[in-house]
Write an enzyme that holds these catalytic residues in place. Structure first.
Site, mmCIF file in Angstrom:
data_model
loop_
_atom_site.group_PDB
_atom_site.id
_atom_site.type_symbol
_atom_site.label_atom_id
_atom_site.label_comp_id
_atom_site.label_asym_id
_atom_site.label_seq_id
_atom_site.Cartn_x
_atom_site.Cartn_y
_atom_site.Cartn_z
ATOM 1 N N GLU A 1 40.282 10.790 9.138
ATOM 2 C CA GLU A 1 38.833 11.010 8.977
ATOM 3 C C GLU A 1 38.480 12.449 9.377
ATOM 4 O O GLU A 1 37.673 13.112 8.708
ATOM 5 C CB GLU A 1 38.031 10.014 9.837
ATOM 6 C CG GLU A 1 38.085 8.568 9.367
ATOM 7 C CD GLU A 1 39.404 7.859 9.703
ATOM 8 O OE1 GLU A 1 40.162 8.371 10.552
ATOM 9 O OE2 GLU A 1 39.694 6.811 9.108
ATOM 10 N N GLY B 1 63.819 -5.830 2.175
ATOM 11 C CA GLY B 1 63.656 -7.263 2.417
ATOM 12 C C GLY B 1 63.667 -7.570 3.914
ATOM 13 O O GLY B 1 63.138 -6.793 4.726
ATOM 14 N N GLU C 1 46.930 14.614 16.249
ATOM 15 C CA GLU C 1 46.517 15.985 15.857
ATOM 16 C C GLU C 1 45.434 15.956 14.775
ATOM 17 O O GLU C 1 45.473 16.711 13.811
ATOM 18 C CB GLU C 1 47.727 16.836 15.460
ATOM 19 C CG GLU C 1 48.614 17.053 16.679
ATOM 20 C CD GLU C 1 49.585 18.203 16.590
ATOM 21 O OE1 GLU C 1 49.264 19.232 15.981
ATOM 22 O OE2 GLU C 1 50.675 18.068 17.166
ATOM 23 N N GLY D 1 39.022 11.817 21.692
ATOM 24 C CA GLY D 1 40.001 12.760 21.180
ATOM 25 C C GLY D 1 39.454 13.553 20.002
ATOM 26 O O GLY D 1 39.518 14.780 19.985
HETATM 27 C C1 LIG Z 1 51.612 9.019 20.550
HETATM 28 C C2 LIG Z 1 50.478 9.978 20.697
HETATM 29 C C3 LIG Z 1 50.734 11.283 21.088
HETATM 30 C C4 LIG Z 1 49.659 12.181 21.285
HETATM 31 N N1 LIG Z 1 49.912 13.449 21.778
HETATM 32 C C5 LIG Z 1 48.851 14.229 22.159
HETATM 33 C C6 LIG Z 1 49.068 15.471 22.847
HETATM 34 O O1 LIG Z 1 50.200 15.906 23.076
HETATM 35 N N2 LIG Z 1 47.980 16.185 23.263
HETATM 36 C C7 LIG Z 1 46.701 15.750 23.048
HETATM 37 O O2 LIG Z 1 45.772 16.422 23.471
HETATM 38 N N3 LIG Z 1 46.464 14.589 22.386
HETATM 39 C C8 LIG Z 1 47.494 13.824 21.948
HETATM 40 N N4 LIG Z 1 47.274 12.629 21.300
HETATM 41 C C9 LIG Z 1 45.899 12.195 21.055
HETATM 42 C C10 LIG Z 1 45.472 12.196 19.581
HETATM 43 O O3 LIG Z 1 45.377 13.495 19.095
HETATM 44 C C11 LIG Z 1 44.169 11.394 19.507
HETATM 45 O O4 LIG Z 1 44.481 10.032 19.738
HETATM 46 C C12 LIG Z 1 43.456 11.570 18.171
HETATM 47 O O5 LIG Z 1 42.982 12.882 18.024
HETATM 48 C C13 LIG Z 1 42.289 10.584 18.026
HETATM 49 O O6 LIG Z 1 41.474 10.584 19.135
HETATM 50 P P1 LIG Z 1 41.051 9.197 19.837
HETATM 51 O O7 LIG Z 1 42.294 8.429 20.043
HETATM 52 O O8 LIG Z 1 40.222 9.495 21.013
HETATM 53 O O9 LIG Z 1 40.197 8.446 18.737
HETATM 54 P P2 LIG Z 1 38.606 8.558 18.551
HETATM 55 O O10 LIG Z 1 38.215 9.982 18.501
HETATM 56 O O11 LIG Z 1 37.948 7.686 19.556
HETATM 57 O O12 LIG Z 1 38.417 7.931 17.110
HETATM 58 C C14 LIG Z 1 38.453 6.526 16.866
HETATM 59 C C15 LIG Z 1 38.278 6.313 15.358
HETATM 60 O O13 LIG Z 1 36.963 6.771 14.974
HETATM 61 C C16 LIG Z 1 37.098 7.702 13.921
HETATM 62 N N5 LIG Z 1 36.024 8.711 14.039
HETATM 63 C C17 LIG Z 1 35.677 9.430 15.131
HETATM 64 N N6 LIG Z 1 34.652 10.250 14.836
HETATM 65 C C18 LIG Z 1 34.356 10.054 13.529
HETATM 66 C C19 LIG Z 1 33.401 10.623 12.619
HETATM 67 N N7 LIG Z 1 32.554 11.571 13.004
HETATM 68 N N8 LIG Z 1 33.379 10.169 11.347
HETATM 69 C C20 LIG Z 1 34.248 9.213 10.936
HETATM 70 N N9 LIG Z 1 35.175 8.646 11.731
HETATM 71 C C21 LIG Z 1 35.229 9.070 13.020
HETATM 72 C C22 LIG Z 1 38.473 8.313 14.102
HETATM 73 O O14 LIG Z 1 38.932 8.921 12.893
HETATM 74 C C23 LIG Z 1 39.266 7.081 14.509
HETATM 75 O O15 LIG Z 1 39.616 6.363 13.365
HETATM 76 C C24 LIG Z 1 48.330 11.746 21.034
HETATM 77 C C25 LIG Z 1 48.092 10.428 20.605
HETATM 78 C C26 LIG Z 1 49.125 9.552 20.461
HETATM 79 C C27 LIG Z 1 48.821 8.131 20.064
#
Ligand SMILES: Cc1cc2nc3c(=O)[nH]c(=O)nc-3n(C[C@H](O)[C@H](O)[C@H](O)COP(=O)(O)OP(=O)(O)OC[C@H]3O[C@@H](n4cnc5c(N)ncnc54)[C@H](O)[C@@H]3O)c2cc1C
Length: 386
Positions: free
Chosen positions: A372, A344, A368, A131
């Site tokens: 980080e 509580g 969104e 993401g």
């Molecule tokens: C309830 C919910 C609704 C959502 N709705 C939408 C939607 O409508 N449309 C859509 O497209 N997406 C949606 N999302 C997705 C959301 O935007 C992503 O989950 C988010 O951007 C993080 O991506 P990921 O889960 O793949 O985490 P990852 O990218 O895999 O990251 C995992 C961890 O690694 C950290 N990380 C990654 N790269 C780095 C770096 N270079 N340096 C330091 N730390 C790093 C991240 O900060 C995170 O803590 C939704 C998510 C949820 C849970």
């Protein structure tokens, strides 16, 4: 910069505040417990024009802007975040890409129903393999010259508003070719709900936002007309960066609302709950905790309104949007933890709004753009990243 509201925005704020208290608050707990999408509340939000707030009247909108949207989101989230995120995703992710980048035909076809809240749109960017690194999109779209159709294959995950009975479309990002340097060329394409090969999975079981719709989507040789391309081919990456920059302001407003809702509930409870023969709020330890919570909510409000004002004025707002999202989501989690503590044992019971706020706060540091990612954006704006 003056962050006090104009008479029109103050009227909007009061209208949404009343709606949140009179209509959302009494009902939302049951929807949340049942993990059920609150159609009747969303329908009412549509009638009030909330889904059309930042869109022009010629497409069925209210002719407002992102400041108006933020005001509405903040007031809704003071009471409940599931309805607030349904509005945020419907406007910022569902309809805004079409408004900003769509053709005249696309706007005329979709925006009036999206603005009325009769239909919800979704935005599919995140994929199971990533993401934060959204440029690593694996979903592909190939133009079939014989039929003049895009053929889409791949999957998306965590997509808000993508599987309700009133979802009409999802705009998906897909690789449509390669640049001369070999990097993927990403485009955005509208996929109407019900298109053959487009499968929407059952809702996820989530920690919070339980009355909001979130699904995994898969695309197996999904065919849509070439005219469903949103904006220019290959500009999808730049487009979604813009969409996410704006969306951060909306999420910051929502997070501010949750942080303020925690203050509202804590002030009420601190006056009612007695321990050792007096209200718990008579203890300075509780007073100071609530004073700090109020300080954080107030500062978060200034941050999102500053970013929104810059956006509305046509000024650069990228850094301010990231600052507002980072700060407001951090303090939303802080305030939810402190409000639960003030309540509580009752704070751990789902019938108390602060329990819902606690569960709903964590995602604000993830969705969104994670905290980080916000720090990466701020560092880049400060010239620390080449
Ligand atoms: C309830 C919910 C609704 C959502 N709705 C939408 C939607 O409508 N449309 C859509 O497209 N997406 C949606 N999302 C997705 C959301 O935007 C992503 O989950 C988010 O951007 C993080 O991506 P990921 O889960 O793949 O985490 P990852 O990218 O895999 O990251 C995992 C961890 O690694 C950290 N990380 C990654 N790269 C780095 C770096 N270079 N340096 C330091 N730390 C790093 C991240 O900060 C995170 O803590 C939704 C998510 C949820 C849970």
């Amino acid at each position: 910069m003056d962050h006090r509201l104009s008479p029109e925005l103050e009227e909007l704020r009061r209208t949404v505040e009343e709606f949140a208290h009179d209509v959302v608050a009494p009902k939302i707990g049951d929807f949340y417990e049942r993990h059920e999408f609150p159609y009747e509340i969303v329908r009412e939000m549509g009638r009030m024009g909330l889904f059309g707030l930042p869109f022009p009247e010629e497409y069925g909108g209210m002719g407002g802007d992102y400041l108006a949207l933020g005001i509405a989101l903040e007031e809704l989230a003071r009471v409940d975040s599931s309805v607030a995120i349904t509005l945020e995703a419907g406007v910022s992710l569902g309809a805004m890409p079409l408004h900003l980048f769509g053709t005249e035909e696309q706007k005329r076809e979709w925006l009036p129903r999206l603005c009325a809240g009769e239909m919800l749109g979704a935005f599919g960017l995140t994929e199971p393999d990533g993401g934060s690194d959204a440029g690593a999109t694996r979903t592909t779209a190939r133009l079939d010259p014989e039929t003049d159709e895009w053929v889409i294959n791949g999957s998306k995950c965590f997509i808000t508003n993508s599987g309700t009975d009133i979802t009409g479309l999802v705009t998906v990002t897909a690789v449509t070719g390669r640049k001369p340097d070999g990097r993927p060329q990403i485009s955005a394409i509208i996929v109407p709900s019900g298109t053959p090969g487009f499968t929407v999975a059952a809702p996820y079981s989530k920690v919070g936002w339980n009355a909001s719709d979130t699904r995994e989507l898969s695309f197996a040789d999904v065919r849509v007309p070439a005219a469903n391309l949103v904006g220019e081919e290959g500009r999808g990456y730049a487009q979604f960066l813009r969409i996410l920059d704006e969306g951060r302001i909306a999420i910051a407003a929502l997070a501010t609302g949750l942080a303020q809702g925690c203050v509202d509930e804590s002030v009420k409870y601190a006056k009612e709950r007695h321990a050792f023969g007096r209200p718990i709020g008579a203890n300075q330890a509780i007073q100071f905790k609530i004073a700090d919570m109020e300080m954080k909510a107030h500062t978060a409000r200034l941050a999102w309104r500053d970013a929104a004002s810059r956006l509305v004025a046509g000024e650069p707002f990228k850094k301010e949007a990231a600052l507002a999202k980072l700060y407001s989501s951090t303090v939303a989690v802080d305030n939810a933890r402190d409000a639960t503590q003030i309540h509580g044992g009752y704070g751990f019971m789902n019938e108390y709004p602060v329990a819902r706020m606690w569960r709903d706060s964590k995602i604000l540091e993830i969705g969104e753009g994670t905290s980080e990612v916000q720090r990466m954006l701020i560092a880049r704006e400060l010239g620390l990243v080449s």
